[in-house]
Scaffold this motif. Sequence first.
Motif, mmCIF file in Angstrom:
data_model
loop_
_atom_site.group_PDB
_atom_site.id
_atom_site.type_symbol
_atom_site.label_atom_id
_atom_site.label_comp_id
_atom_site.label_asym_id
_atom_site.label_seq_id
_atom_site.Cartn_x
_atom_site.Cartn_y
_atom_site.Cartn_z
ATOM 1 N N GLY A 74 2.961 -1.136 -19.885
ATOM 2 C CA GLY A 74 4.097 -1.292 -18.976
ATOM 3 C C GLY A 74 3.762 -0.973 -17.529
ATOM 4 O O GLY A 74 4.632 -0.553 -16.763
ATOM 5 N N VAL A 75 2.500 -1.177 -17.152
ATOM 6 C CA VAL A 75 2.052 -0.877 -15.782
ATOM 7 C C VAL A 75 2.015 -2.175 -14.977
ATOM 8 O O VAL A 75 1.330 -3.128 -15.387
ATOM 9 N N PRO A 76 2.715 -2.249 -13.840
ATOM 10 C CA PRO A 76 2.671 -3.461 -13.016
ATOM 11 C C PRO A 76 1.252 -3.753 -12.517
ATOM 12 O O PRO A 76 0.488 -2.831 -12.221
ATOM 13 N N VAL A 77 0.914 -5.041 -12.436
ATOM 14 C CA VAL A 77 -0.404 -5.476 -11.977
ATOM 15 C C VAL A 77 -0.239 -6.248 -10.677
ATOM 16 O O VAL A 77 0.592 -7.155 -10.595
ATOM 17 N N LEU A 78 -1.032 -5.882 -9.665
ATOM 18 C CA LEU A 78 -1.034 -6.596 -8.392
ATOM 19 C C LEU A 78 -2.428 -7.134 -8.135
ATOM 20 O O LEU A 78 -3.416 -6.390 -8.234
ATOM 21 N N GLN A 130 -15.428 -1.664 -7.664
ATOM 22 C CA GLN A 130 -15.803 -2.698 -8.647
ATOM 23 C C GLN A 130 -14.642 -3.668 -8.934
ATOM 24 O O GLN A 130 -14.555 -4.242 -10.013
ATOM 25 N N GLY A 131 -13.757 -3.810 -7.964
ATOM 26 C CA GLY A 131 -12.661 -4.766 -8.109
ATOM 27 C C GLY A 131 -11.436 -4.232 -8.825
ATOM 28 O O GLY A 131 -10.518 -4.996 -9.138
ATOM 29 N N VAL A 132 -11.399 -2.901 -9.079
ATOM 30 C CA VAL A 132 -10.283 -2.316 -9.831
ATOM 31 C C VAL A 132 -9.869 -0.981 -9.213
ATOM 32 O O VAL A 132 -10.712 -0.111 -8.979
ATOM 33 N N CYS A 133 -8.571 -0.821 -8.966
ATOM 34 C CA CYS A 133 -8.008 0.476 -8.578
ATOM 35 C C CYS A 133 -6.746 0.710 -9.400
ATOM 36 O O CYS A 133 -6.051 -0.240 -9.783
ATOM 37 N N LEU A 134 -6.440 1.962 -9.657
ATOM 38 C CA LEU A 134 -5.277 2.315 -10.462
ATOM 39 C C LEU A 134 -4.544 3.467 -9.795
ATOM 40 O O LEU A 134 -5.136 4.521 -9.537
ATOM 41 N N GLU A 135 -3.271 3.251 -9.511
ATOM 42 C CA GLU A 135 -2.452 4.323 -8.946
ATOM 43 C C GLU A 135 -1.891 5.147 -10.101
ATOM 44 O O GLU A 135 -1.257 4.608 -11.023
ATOM 45 N N ALA A 136 -2.139 6.448 -10.056
ATOM 46 C CA ALA A 136 -1.781 7.306 -11.189
ATOM 47 C C ALA A 136 -1.449 8.707 -10.704
ATOM 48 O O ALA A 136 -1.762 9.088 -9.571
ATOM 49 N N ARG A 181 -2.252 10.262 -18.209
ATOM 50 C CA ARG A 181 -1.585 10.437 -16.917
ATOM 51 C C ARG A 181 -0.347 9.540 -16.875
ATOM 52 O O ARG A 181 -0.252 8.575 -17.627
ATOM 53 N N ALA A 182 0.550 9.831 -15.922
ATOM 54 C CA ALA A 182 1.556 8.839 -15.559
ATOM 55 C C ALA A 182 0.845 7.748 -14.764
ATOM 56 O O ALA A 182 0.047 8.035 -13.864
ATOM 57 N N LEU A 183 1.099 6.474 -15.115
ATOM 58 C CA LEU A 183 0.420 5.334 -14.494
ATOM 59 C C LEU A 183 1.460 4.500 -13.747
ATOM 60 O O LEU A 183 2.504 4.174 -14.295
ATOM 61 N N PHE A 184 1.148 4.144 -12.496
ATOM 62 C CA PHE A 184 2.132 3.471 -11.653
ATOM 63 C C PHE A 184 1.827 1.999 -11.404
ATOM 64 O O PHE A 184 2.652 1.135 -11.650
ATOM 65 N N ARG A 185 0.626 1.693 -10.899
ATOM 66 C CA ARG A 185 0.271 0.298 -10.612
ATOM 67 C C ARG A 185 -1.219 0.095 -10.769
ATOM 68 O O ARG A 185 -2.022 0.967 -10.427
ATOM 69 N N LEU A 186 -1.583 -1.094 -11.272
ATOM 70 C CA LEU A 186 -2.979 -1.498 -11.358
ATOM 71 C C LEU A 186 -3.238 -2.549 -10.290
ATOM 72 O O LEU A 186 -2.484 -3.519 -10.168
ATOM 73 N N PHE A 187 -4.291 -2.354 -9.510
ATOM 74 C CA PHE A 187 -4.678 -3.295 -8.459
ATOM 75 C C PHE A 187 -5.975 -3.982 -8.876
ATOM 76 O O PHE A 187 -6.979 -3.313 -9.149
ATOM 77 N N LEU A 189 0.812 -1.214 0.000
ATOM 78 C CA LEU A 189 0.000 0.000 0.000
ATOM 79 C C LEU A 189 0.849 1.269 0.000
ATOM 80 O O LEU A 189 0.309 2.356 0.038
ATOM 81 N N GLU A 190 2.159 1.120 -0.016
ATOM 82 C CA GLU A 190 3.020 2.292 -0.069
ATOM 83 C C GLU A 190 2.850 2.975 -1.420
ATOM 84 O O GLU A 190 3.002 2.360 -2.477
ATOM 85 N N ARG A 191 2.527 4.256 -1.391
ATOM 86 C CA ARG A 191 2.152 4.967 -2.611
ATOM 87 C C ARG A 191 3.329 5.728 -3.198
ATOM 88 O O ARG A 191 4.199 6.231 -2.499
ATOM 89 N N THR A 192 3.332 5.853 -4.511
ATOM 90 C CA THR A 192 4.260 6.748 -5.180
ATOM 91 C C THR A 192 3.943 8.176 -4.755
ATOM 92 O O THR A 192 2.780 8.568 -4.699
ATOM 93 N N LYS A 193 4.970 8.946 -4.455
ATOM 94 C CA LYS A 193 4.766 10.305 -3.951
ATOM 95 C C LYS A 193 3.942 11.128 -4.948
ATOM 96 O O LYS A 193 4.230 11.160 -6.142
ATOM 97 N N GLY A 194 2.920 11.782 -4.432
ATOM 98 C CA GLY A 194 2.080 12.633 -5.266
ATOM 99 C C GLY A 194 1.028 11.904 -6.074
ATOM 100 O O GLY A 194 0.274 12.538 -6.810
#
Length: 278
Positions: A61-65, A82-88, A32-38, A8-13
Amino acid sequence: PRRKPLLLERTKGSEILFGVAPCWLALSQARRALFRLFLKQSSGSGRPLRAEFALQAAARGVPVLHVPGRQLDELCRGRPHQGVCLEAAPLPFKSLRDAEEPLPAGDARSGRRQLLWLVLEHIQDPMNLGALLRSAYFLGVDRVVSSHRNSCPLTPIVSKASAGAVEVFDVYGTDDLQGFLKAKSAEGWEVVGTVSKPGDVEDVPVISCSEFRWDKPLIVVIGSEGEGISLETQLQCQRMLAIPPGRALHPGIDSLNVSVAAGILLHSICSQKQRHGD
């Protein structure tokens, strides 16, 4: 237990988008810049959809967890994911310098090109802002401009409430709303405001939206949920539009939600575009 804080550690900002439509459109548009897909761990009926998300993320090229639902709940603070979150990265307002579409000579006066811009002054509720953007996108508004001051930013809640429209539809921001409206008027645009109670307006004519005729490039200004359009902005409007009620209204229930009112007004105007095109 040791993995959970790391997960759960987030990319800054960064911020967490949630829900199928916002996450899918953010992934596919890559604005957007995309960091991780949950994605929610599950063997249920949502597996094909999650597989499509994983493929789209891989293409970007977005990591999936794959995580338990409770961790998705934590990520988006209990909102409907709905079962999907995206860190961006956050989606900023775009500069008005990038919004201008030069009109060919004479078009502003002759109305050969029906441009429609929606201007939002001090919209503070993210659900209202999302609904406004969804309606504007659906009905064919060319540009949306928001005041920076006292206005809601383009948050994940706005993206969810817009059904992801904010991921495909640019929203422009300005620090000088009155100056912008004055400049557009000088270019030949008509600037119309909106009002729920015609008696509250002075020095600007008020007409029913059903009487309005769209014959030149147009800016429609929508004001804040509580106060409506500020006096300074009213004075930049050539006319004010009102929606006539269908009955005598009880005090306290005498106005519409701002996003509902905007939808009615925009549809009333945009239906003329269809007629003119026939």
